[in-house]
Scaffold this motif. Sequence first.
Motif, PDB file in Angstrom:
ATOM      1  N   ILE A 103       0.836  -1.196   0.000  1.00 54.41           N
ATOM      2  CA  ILE A 103       0.000   0.000   0.000  1.00 54.41           C
ATOM      3  C   ILE A 103       0.874   1.252   0.000  1.00 54.41           C
ATOM      4  O   ILE A 103       1.978   1.266   0.536  1.00 54.41           O
ATOM      5  CB  ILE A 103      -0.985   0.028   1.190  1.00 54.41           C
ATOM      6  CG1 ILE A 103      -0.261   0.021   2.535  1.00 54.41           C
ATOM      7  CG2 ILE A 103      -1.954  -1.137   1.105  1.00 54.41           C
ATOM      8  CD1 ILE A 103      -1.172   0.216   3.726  1.00 54.41           C
ATOM      9  N   ALA A 104       0.359   2.272  -0.632  1.00 50.18           N
ATOM     10  CA  ALA A 104       1.051   3.556  -0.673  1.00 50.18           C
ATOM     11  C   ALA A 104       0.972   4.224   0.691  1.00 50.18           C
ATOM     12  O   ALA A 104      -0.008   4.070   1.421  1.00 50.18           O
ATOM     13  CB  ALA A 104       0.422   4.449  -1.740  1.00 50.18           C
ATOM     14  N   HIS A 105       2.002   4.974   1.031  1.00 50.50           N
ATOM     15  CA  HIS A 105       2.005   5.759   2.263  1.00 50.50           C
ATOM     16  C   HIS A 105       0.852   6.763   2.222  1.00 50.50           C
ATOM     17  O   HIS A 105       0.616   7.396   1.185  1.00 50.50           O
ATOM     18  CB  HIS A 105       3.303   6.559   2.396  1.00 50.50           C
ATOM     19  CG  HIS A 105       4.556   5.750   2.325  1.00 50.50           C
ATOM     20  ND1 HIS A 105       5.043   5.227   1.140  1.00 50.50           N
ATOM     21  CD2 HIS A 105       5.442   5.414   3.290  1.00 50.50           C
ATOM     22  CE1 HIS A 105       6.179   4.596   1.386  1.00 50.50           C
ATOM     23  NE2 HIS A 105       6.436   4.684   2.683  1.00 50.50           N
ATOM     24  N   GLY A 106       0.195   6.945   3.348  1.00 50.73           N
ATOM     25  CA  GLY A 106      -0.849   7.976   3.407  1.00 50.73           C
ATOM     26  C   GLY A 106      -0.297   9.350   3.081  1.00 50.73           C
ATOM     27  O   GLY A 106      -0.940  10.152   2.375  1.00 50.73           O
ATOM     28  N   THR A 107       0.910   9.635   3.572  1.00 48.37           N
ATOM     29  CA  THR A 107       1.509  10.945   3.308  1.00 48.37           C
ATOM     30  C   THR A 107       1.839  11.122   1.833  1.00 48.37           C
ATOM     31  O   THR A 107       1.807  12.251   1.318  1.00 48.37           O
ATOM     32  CB  THR A 107       2.755  11.163   4.176  1.00 48.37           C
ATOM     33  OG1 THR A 107       3.628  10.029   4.045  1.00 48.37           O
ATOM     34  CG2 THR A 107       2.379  11.352   5.643  1.00 48.37           C
ATOM     35  N   LEU A 108       2.135  10.026   1.133  1.00 53.06           N
ATOM     36  CA  LEU A 108       2.343  10.100  -0.314  1.00 53.06           C
ATOM     37  C   LEU A 108       1.042  10.497  -1.004  1.00 53.06           C
ATOM     38  O   LEU A 108       1.032  11.369  -1.879  1.00 53.06           O
ATOM     39  CB  LEU A 108       2.840   8.757  -0.854  1.00 53.06           C
ATOM     40  CG  LEU A 108       2.829   8.590  -2.378  1.00 53.06           C
ATOM     41  CD1 LEU A 108       3.754   9.600  -3.050  1.00 53.06           C
ATOM     42  CD2 LEU A 108       3.196   7.172  -2.758  1.00 53.06           C
ATOM     43  N   ILE A 109      -0.056   9.879  -0.604  1.00 48.06           N
ATOM     44  CA  ILE A 109      -1.336  10.172  -1.247  1.00 48.06           C
ATOM     45  C   ILE A 109      -1.760  11.612  -0.960  1.00 48.06           C
ATOM     46  O   ILE A 109      -2.296  12.301  -1.840  1.00 48.06           O
ATOM     47  CB  ILE A 109      -2.415   9.153  -0.826  1.00 48.06           C
ATOM     48  CG1 ILE A 109      -1.960   7.734  -1.191  1.00 48.06           C
ATOM     49  CG2 ILE A 109      -3.758   9.473  -1.475  1.00 48.06           C
ATOM     50  CD1 ILE A 109      -1.557   7.548  -2.655  1.00 48.06           C
ATOM     51  N   ILE A 110      -1.490  12.111   0.249  1.00 45.97           N
ATOM     52  CA  ILE A 110      -1.765  13.523   0.523  1.00 45.97           C
ATOM     53  C   ILE A 110      -0.967  14.404  -0.442  1.00 45.97           C
ATOM     54  O   ILE A 110      -1.520  15.317  -1.077  1.00 45.97           O
ATOM     55  CB  ILE A 110      -1.419  13.903   1.975  1.00 45.97           C
ATOM     56  CG1 ILE A 110      -2.367  13.237   2.958  1.00 45.97           C
ATOM     57  CG2 ILE A 110      -1.459  15.427   2.157  1.00 45.97           C
ATOM     58  CD1 ILE A 110      -1.949  13.403   4.403  1.00 45.97           C
ATOM     59  N   ALA A 111       0.321  14.149  -0.553  1.00 43.41           N
ATOM     60  CA  ALA A 111       1.183  14.980  -1.393  1.00 43.41           C
ATOM     61  C   ALA A 111       0.743  14.933  -2.852  1.00 43.41           C
ATOM     62  O   ALA A 111       0.660  15.971  -3.526  1.00 43.41           O
ATOM     63  CB  ALA A 111       2.639  14.532  -1.255  1.00 43.41           C
ATOM     64  N   VAL A 112       0.445  13.748  -3.352  1.00 42.86           N
ATOM     65  CA  VAL A 112       0.026  13.616  -4.747  1.00 42.86           C
ATOM     66  C   VAL A 112      -1.316  14.314  -4.958  1.00 42.86           C
ATOM     67  O   VAL A 112      -1.501  15.058  -5.922  1.00 42.86           O
ATOM     68  CB  VAL A 112      -0.036  12.129  -5.163  1.00 42.86           C
ATOM     69  CG1 VAL A 112      -0.729  11.958  -6.506  1.00 42.86           C
ATOM     70  CG2 VAL A 112       1.363  11.533  -5.201  1.00 42.86           C
ATOM     71  N   ALA A 113      -2.262  14.090  -4.060  1.00 45.47           N
ATOM     72  CA  ALA A 113      -3.598  14.687  -4.210  1.00 45.47           C
ATOM     73  C   ALA A 113      -3.542  16.210  -4.196  1.00 45.47           C
ATOM     74  O   ALA A 113      -4.170  16.872  -5.032  1.00 45.47           O
ATOM     75  CB  ALA A 113      -4.524  14.178  -3.107  1.00 45.47           C
ATOM     76  N   VAL A 114      -2.800  16.774  -3.261  1.00 43.37           N
ATOM     77  CA  VAL A 114      -2.687  18.237  -3.198  1.00 43.37           C
ATOM     78  C   VAL A 114      -1.989  18.751  -4.460  1.00 43.37           C
ATOM     79  O   VAL A 114      -2.399  19.753  -5.046  1.00 43.37           O
ATOM     80  CB  VAL A 114      -1.972  18.680  -1.906  1.00 43.37           C
ATOM     81  CG1 VAL A 114      -1.629  20.159  -1.945  1.00 43.37           C
ATOM     82  CG2 VAL A 114      -2.856  18.369  -0.698  1.00 43.37           C
ATOM     83  N   GLY A 115      -0.959  18.042  -4.896  1.00 42.46           N
ATOM     84  CA  GLY A 115      -0.282  18.437  -6.131  1.00 42.46           C
ATOM     85  C   GLY A 115      -1.199  18.371  -7.339  1.00 42.46           C
ATOM     86  O   GLY A 115      -1.111  19.202  -8.254  1.00 42.46           O
ATOM     87  N   MET A 116      -2.100  17.395  -7.364  1.00 45.56           N
ATOM     88  CA  MET A 116      -3.021  17.262  -8.498  1.00 45.56           C
ATOM     89  C   MET A 116      -3.984  18.439  -8.582  1.00 45.56           C
ATOM     90  O   MET A 116      -4.488  18.746  -9.664  1.00 45.56           O
ATOM     91  CB  MET A 116      -3.805  15.946  -8.387  1.00 45.56           C
ATOM     92  CG  MET A 116      -2.954  14.719  -8.657  1.00 45.56           C
ATOM     93  SD  MET A 116      -3.807  13.166  -8.287  1.00 45.56           S
ATOM     94  CE  MET A 116      -5.045  13.129  -9.600  1.00 45.56           C
ATOM     95  N   THR A 117      -4.235  19.109  -7.460  1.00 47.10           N
ATOM     96  CA  THR A 117      -5.165  20.250  -7.467  1.00 47.10           C
ATOM     97  C   THR A 117      -4.438  21.580  -7.631  1.00 47.10           C
ATOM     98  O   THR A 117      -5.069  22.630  -7.624  1.00 47.10           O
ATOM     99  CB  THR A 117      -6.004  20.299  -6.174  1.00 47.10           C
ATOM    100  OG1 THR A 117      -5.148  20.548  -5.062  1.00 47.10           O
ATOM    101  CG2 THR A 117      -6.794  19.027  -5.966  1.00 47.10           C
ATOM    102  N   ALA A 118      -3.119  21.546  -7.783  1.00 46.59           N
ATOM    103  CA  ALA A 118      -2.326  22.784  -7.790  1.00 46.59           C
ATOM    104  C   ALA A 118      -1.952  23.231  -9.200  1.00 46.59           C
ATOM    105  O   ALA A 118      -0.896  23.796  -9.413  1.00 46.59           O
ATOM    106  CB  ALA A 118      -1.068  22.588  -6.941  1.00 46.59           C
ATOM    107  N   GLY A 119      -2.824  23.017 -10.172  1.00 42.46           N
ATOM    108  CA  GLY A 119      -2.517  23.366 -11.551  1.00 42.46           C
ATOM    109  C   GLY A 119      -2.452  24.859 -11.818  1.00 42.46           C
ATOM    110  O   GLY A 119      -1.747  25.301 -12.711  1.00 42.46           O
ATOM    111  N   ASP A 120      -3.205  25.639 -11.081  1.00 46.83           N
ATOM    112  CA  ASP A 120      -3.183  27.091 -11.234  1.00 46.83           C
ATOM    113  C   ASP A 120      -2.477  27.705 -10.037  1.00 46.83           C
ATOM    114  O   ASP A 120      -2.774  27.363  -8.893  1.00 46.83           O
ATOM    115  CB  ASP A 120      -4.601  27.662 -11.316  1.00 46.83           C
ATOM    116  CG  ASP A 120      -5.342  27.197 -12.558  1.00 46.83           C
ATOM    117  OD1 ASP A 120      -4.676  26.995 -13.585  1.00 46.83           O
ATOM    118  OD2 ASP A 120      -6.567  27.047 -12.497  1.00 46.83           O
TER     119      ASP A 120
END
Length: 151
Positions: free
Chosen positions: A59-76
């Motif tokens: 399983i992926a680290h929870g902190t990895l998923i937080i970082a990826v998810a926040v990065g995915m919303t940071a397009g602008d």
Amino acid sequence: MQIVDKFAEDYAVGQVRQTLGRTITEADVVLHAGQSGDFFPHHMDERWCVEEAGLGGRIAHGTLIIAVAVGMTAGDVNPQAMSYGYDRIRFIKPVLIGDTITVTAEITAISDHPRRPELGRVDELVTVTNQRGDTVLSLVHLYVVTKRGES
């Protein structure tokens, strides 16, 4: 990436952003383990995960998923806003290597900053789902945002 000035008055409760999908890879997990120092078997030992823990895979680290998810919303990039932190972080279901996640971000509250009258605060509910539509992570991302005309 686009740079857009968006002031506190430009946000509205109920505004929603939706991302495209991103597949979590073994490279993501291994790199995050190296950066964080978290080499627990849940993330690194396939045999242990399947045979001893019954997890169905690493399983992926929870902190990895937080970082990826926040990065995915940071397009602008908004020069008028800055992250103020995260509240109510919940790891609801595990994300396995090979899962594809998408993110929905909804503005749930707008208020004045309690100590800085030139700023507003915007709360955004971030919900991460996997390819099956299961919610795997939920958090509230808090922003401070400059008010129009008060810099």
